[in-house]
Design an enzyme around this catalytic site. Structure first.
Site, PDB file in Angstrom:
ATOM      1  N   SER A 132     -11.130  -0.838  -1.005  1.00 23.96           N
ATOM      2  CA  SER A 132      -9.837  -0.797  -0.313  1.00 23.96           C
ATOM      3  C   SER A 132      -9.994  -1.086   1.173  1.00 23.96           C
ATOM      4  O   SER A 132      -9.089  -1.639   1.793  1.00 23.96           O
ATOM      5  CB  SER A 132      -9.221   0.599  -0.417  1.00 23.96           C
ATOM      6  OG  SER A 132      -8.494   0.739  -1.597  1.00 23.96           O
ATOM      7  N   HIS A 159      -3.634   6.138   3.297  1.00 27.10           N
ATOM      8  CA  HIS A 159      -4.360   4.934   2.856  1.00 27.10           C
ATOM      9  C   HIS A 159      -3.755   3.649   3.439  1.00 27.10           C
ATOM     10  O   HIS A 159      -4.478   2.769   3.924  1.00 27.10           O
ATOM     11  CB  HIS A 159      -4.328   4.911   1.324  1.00 27.10           C
ATOM     12  CG  HIS A 159      -5.179   3.870   0.674  1.00 27.10           C
ATOM     13  ND1 HIS A 159      -4.751   2.591   0.454  1.00 27.10           N
ATOM     14  CD2 HIS A 159      -6.446   3.934   0.171  1.00 27.10           C
ATOM     15  CE1 HIS A 159      -5.718   1.903  -0.160  1.00 27.10           C
ATOM     16  NE2 HIS A 159      -6.752   2.697  -0.342  1.00 27.10           N
ATOM     17  N   ASP A 177       0.838  -1.202   0.000  1.00 26.59           N
ATOM     18  CA  ASP A 177       0.000   0.000   0.000  1.00 26.59           C
ATOM     19  C   ASP A 177       0.877   1.258   0.000  1.00 26.59           C
ATOM     20  O   ASP A 177       1.966   1.243  -0.571  1.00 26.59           O
ATOM     21  CB  ASP A 177      -0.929  -0.039   1.234  1.00 26.59           C
ATOM     22  CG  ASP A 177      -2.271   0.630   0.982  1.00 26.59           C
ATOM     23  OD1 ASP A 177      -2.281   1.834   0.720  1.00 26.59           O
ATOM     24  OD2 ASP A 177      -3.300  -0.048   1.054  1.00 26.59           O
TER      25      ASP A 177
END
Ligand SMILES: *[C@@H]1O[C@H](CO)[C@@H](O)[C@H](O)[C@H]1NC(C)=O
Ligand SMILES: *[C@@H]1O[C@H](CO)[C@@H](O)[C@H](O)[C@H]1NC(C)=O
Ligand SMILES: *[C@@H]1O[C@H](CO)[C@@H](O)[C@H](O)[C@H]1NC(C)=O
Length: 799
Positions: A573, A238, A165
């Site tokens: 996600s 994220h 990620d």
């Protein structure tokens, strides 16, 4: 680790290559070609023995391309000065999940390389995207009932989840190693240092961290080290968010600017984490993702979580599919996000049968905001706005951005509230109605605020339907569905002085119905292999509260300088790491299970009802019933997945046979599997892969009234030893389904028994090129366990 380059071997091999193919001079046009990144698959055992390592061989191969491409005085191979002319062209070498390398070369060099001995294929690198809806907002703690029992256990504490990620913010309480035992002895990874990240950033929770930027920088130029870190540190948020969803520790109190107050915890709070940073400001490049898979497998992770995707291509051109195949060979469970391109059909990505593909559902929690118009009409919307409230009387002037000619925005409609598109004279002191689309939702709020607006109503268009995502706006703002949007627009256009206000109602619990399939969640059918139903399952992916970076505020844009320990985000996600964490728990509870058995347990125990008890979850896009093309086997149910009764297992040979029956060439199969493979005798059709879902795809043959096919499935008893399972079938509309035998008698644990599923459909008239999909279920039960598989029948009219 840099290996000293042996110029003597370079010289000899390069000479050999130069003699091997023509020295024909390159045209000046070719010389001007812009170099791009390519991923090159080499035959591992084709390395000439003269090279001490594969890296030497790859470097030499590249050097030969450059020397035959360059000016005459540089054509002397082995000239040390040449090393610099192509240094930096080799991006990564791969040795575990893939055999080969990535390099920055011109397309004509790539063509040439493709023809060279020992090279199997040359695949252009490409960028993927993070699969968040990217207007961060909203929280959703996991419902207590999904985790209660498991949270008490020690499950997962010896397992390591690798998260590919944007990196990680290691200081978060979610990554504390308090009370954890030593790092598992199987771990061979590292804590790679860099700006803002030292070896002590890792601990017994975050056991490793690495970053992969070679592919990114080859395509996008050197990174701006002020804007992002050349280290595993997460400047985006994220990666911190997804890692803490998978395996964050219990943190209390947790909230995001007052929303979603409570306990925050990941799915497997005791599992260890390893961060592999592959995503940067301009995306996540395949060459870097492949390098991260390569390292993660060597490092010894047990689960790989990948909330990244974009586009679908055949599996031999798909780095994620290739990397995941090797991971599966090493008994690593790989889960990946399905994508956010829903609700349109055939939008699902990461669809290889050796990947667990996760779509998104809602929680029973919401963040309502009520919009009142001057005429007394009210609409419900959602918002994560936190700050001074508006006057509660609907007396604030309301204006529709679309009623002004665009003053900027490159031809976009002014209704979209693009940067510099609003006239301050028109919006000052008003609530502005903007249409969703084209730019990030929170950015529209920034545009309105900068033009002097005091509030914003963000309306879905017809294509967005009724699905809403709550955002942490920088001004009082709320999102509303397409129907409400139409009504607000017509109100603005029908009265002389339209007015409105927005009332923010905080966090609402016990929302019904829930779960609902998120509007954005990508849908089947599987565009690459329609015989494999995708997505596999859905998991919570709307308004999820999890840890966040300090580098950007919760709106996720640099102008937002608020700092929050947590943020609320939506996207597949966010759904994917829920399944990654659950897989670690299941692996901990059942150390002898393969990744396929774990996925089977998650799929066959998933539920398809919502909390109102009706027969089907709804689809947020239409508020109609959803189907297996939307949710796969259903919504994950961790407690039931612990005791599935029966599982559908798969071996690597089964996957090879699947590729054989999908008509992949021997060469293309070898690109995926890394060695020449034999298809076994039993290869029949691709749908015969022993998958926990059944997908029958028929092409209508004109004049033929009936069509039929059959599937063989094998289940393994992981329940109580002696047991008798009986089947029930709900046949898809327009088809007849029979299962033989209808009863499976197991005498012991681990016993395997097979059955045949016959599917017959009657051809009906379809529009040319059209298709008809209907769905049903094949369910085995011993009275205690319920083992449920969706069955999907697709009838296509020939084009
Ligand atoms: C690098 O990023 C910083 C911070 O975002 C920005 O101010 C600067 O202009 C950027 N530099 C370049 C060369 O783009
Ligand atoms: C939703 O269901 C209604 C009633 O069955 C149907 O008329 C409508 O077409 C459906 N909408 C969509 C978008 O499928
Ligand atoms: C594979 O190729 C065979 C022979 O060419 C053909 O009969 C079959 O329909 C093909 N299968 C698929 C899935 O395309």
């Amino acid at each position: 680790m840099a290996v000293p380059v042996n110029f003597k071997s370079f010289f000899l091999f390069s000479l050999f290559l130069l003699l091997g193919f023509s020295l024909s001079s390159q045209t000046s046009q070719q010389e001007k070609e812009k170099p791009l990144s390519f991923i090159i698959r080499a035959k591992h055992d084709a390395k000439p023995s003269i090279f001490p390592t594969h890296k030497h061989w790859y470097q030499s191969t590249l050097q030969s391309l450059f020397s035959s491409d360059s000016s005459p005085e540089n054509q002397v191979s082995g000239n040390p000065s040449l090393a610099s002319s192509f240094s930096g062209t080799l991006i990564h070498t791969y040795s575990t999940v893939f055999h080969g390398f990535s390099a920055k070369i011109t397309p004509s060099m790539a063509k040439k390389l493709e023809k060279m001995a020992g090279i199997l294929s040359v695949i252009p690198d490409k960028a993927r995207q993070l699969q968040t809806t990217r207007s961060p907002q909203f929280l959703g703690l996991k419902r207590k009932d999904t985790m209660g029992l498991l949270a008490e256990s020690d499950f997962g504490s010896n397992l390591i989840i690798g998260v590919l990620d944007t990196g990680i913010w290691p200081e978060r309480r979610s990554f504390s190693d308090r009370g954890l035992g030593p790092v598992p002895s199987s771990w061979k990874g590292e804590c790679v240092e860099g700006r803002g990240f030292s070896a002590s950033s890792c601990n017994r929770k975050l056991v490793g961290a690495r970053y992969f930027s070679g592919g990114y920088e080859a395509m996008s130029g050197p990174m701006n080290e002020t804007a992002e870190y050349r280290s595993p540190r997460d400047s985006d948020g994220h990666g911190t968010h997804t890692a803490s969803i998978a395996a964050g520790r219990y943190v209390y109190p947790a909230d995001m600017l007052g929303y979603a107050h409570g306990v925050a915890a990941g799915m497997a709070p005791k599992a260890r984490l390893a961060a592999y940073k592959v995503c940067w400001t301009s995306g996540c490049f395949d060459s870097d993702i492949l390098a991260a898979f390569d390292r993660a497998v060597l490092d010894g992770v047990n689960v790989i979580s990948l909330s990244v995707g974009g586009g679908v291509v055949p599996f031999y051109l798909d780095s994620i599919a290739i990397g995941a195949f090797a991971a599966a060979q090493h008994n690593i469970f790989v889960s990946a996000s399905a994508g956010n391109e829903g609700p349109a059909e055939s939008t699902v990505t990461n669809v290889a049968p050796w990947i667990t593909t996760v779509g998104a559902g809602t929680l029973d929690r919401n963040f309502p905001a009520e919009i009142s118009l001057g005429n007394g009409v009210k609409f419900s919307g959602v918002s994560l706005y936190s700050g001074p409230h508006l006057s509660q009387k609907p007396e604030i002037p309301l204006v529709y951005a679309g009623n002004a000619p665009a003053t900027g925005g490159d031809g976009y409609s002014s209704s979209l509230c693009m940067e510099n598109s609003l006239d301050p004279e028109m919006v000052r002191g008003k609530i502005v109605l903007c249409d969703r689309g084209s730019n990030a939702r929170v950015n529209k709020g920034i545009v309105v605020k900068e033009a002097g607006g005091v509030g914003m109503i963000l309306a879905n268009g017809a294509g967005d339907g009724e699905g809403l995502v709550a955002d942490s706006h920088v001004l009082p703002a709320a999102a509303i569905g397409a129907n409400a949007g139409d009504l607000v627009r017509s109100y603005v256009n029908s009265v002389k002085n339209p007015t409105a206000t927005i009332r923010f109602q905080g966090t609402q619990l016990g929302v019904r119905p829930a779960p609902v399939v998120a509007s954005f969640s990508a849908r089947g059918p599987n565009p690459v292999a329609p015989e494999i139903l995708k997505p596999d399952v859905i998991a919570p992916g709307v308004n999820i509260l999890a840890a966040w970076t300090d580098d950007v505020g919760p709106a996720g844009v640099t102008s937002d300088r608020r700092k929050t320990e947590f943020n609320i985000l939506s996207g597949t996600s966010m759904a994917c790491p829920h399944v990654s964490g659950l897989a670690a728990l299941l692996m901990g509870a059942h150390p002898d299970w393969t990744p396929s058995m774990i996925r089977s347990a998650l799929m066959t125990t998933a539920y398809v009802r919502d909390n109102r008890g009706g027969p089907h979850m709804l689809d947020e896009a239409t508020w109609n019933a959803s189907s297996p093309l939307d949710y796969g086997a259903g919504h994950v149910d961790p407690n039931r997945a612990m005791v599935p009764g029966l599982v559908y297992d798969l071996t690597i040979q089964d996957h090879v046979d699947f590729l054989c029956s999908s008509n992949y060439s021997a060469k293309n199969i070898e690109i995926i599997t890394r060695k020449p493979e034999k298809c076994s005798q039993k290869v029949t059709h691709a749908g015969n892969l022993n998958y926990p879902a059944i997908s029958a795809v028929f092409e209508r043959v004109p004049g033929r009234a009936k069509m039929s096919t059959h599937f063989i499935r094998t289940v393994t008893n992981v329940g109580d030893g002696p047991s008798v399972y009986k089947v029930t079938v709900k046949a898809p509309l327009g088809s007849v389904v029979s299962v033989e035998p209808g009863k499976l008698v197991f005498t012991k644990v681990k016993q395997r028994l097979s059955f045949v599923v016959r599917v017959e459909v009657r051809a009906v008239k379809l529009v040319a090129g059209g298709s008809r999909v209907s769905t049903g279920y094949v369910t085995w039960t011993d009275g205690k366990h319920v083992v449920n598989s969706p069955i999907v029948v697709t009838l296509q009219e020939p084009y």
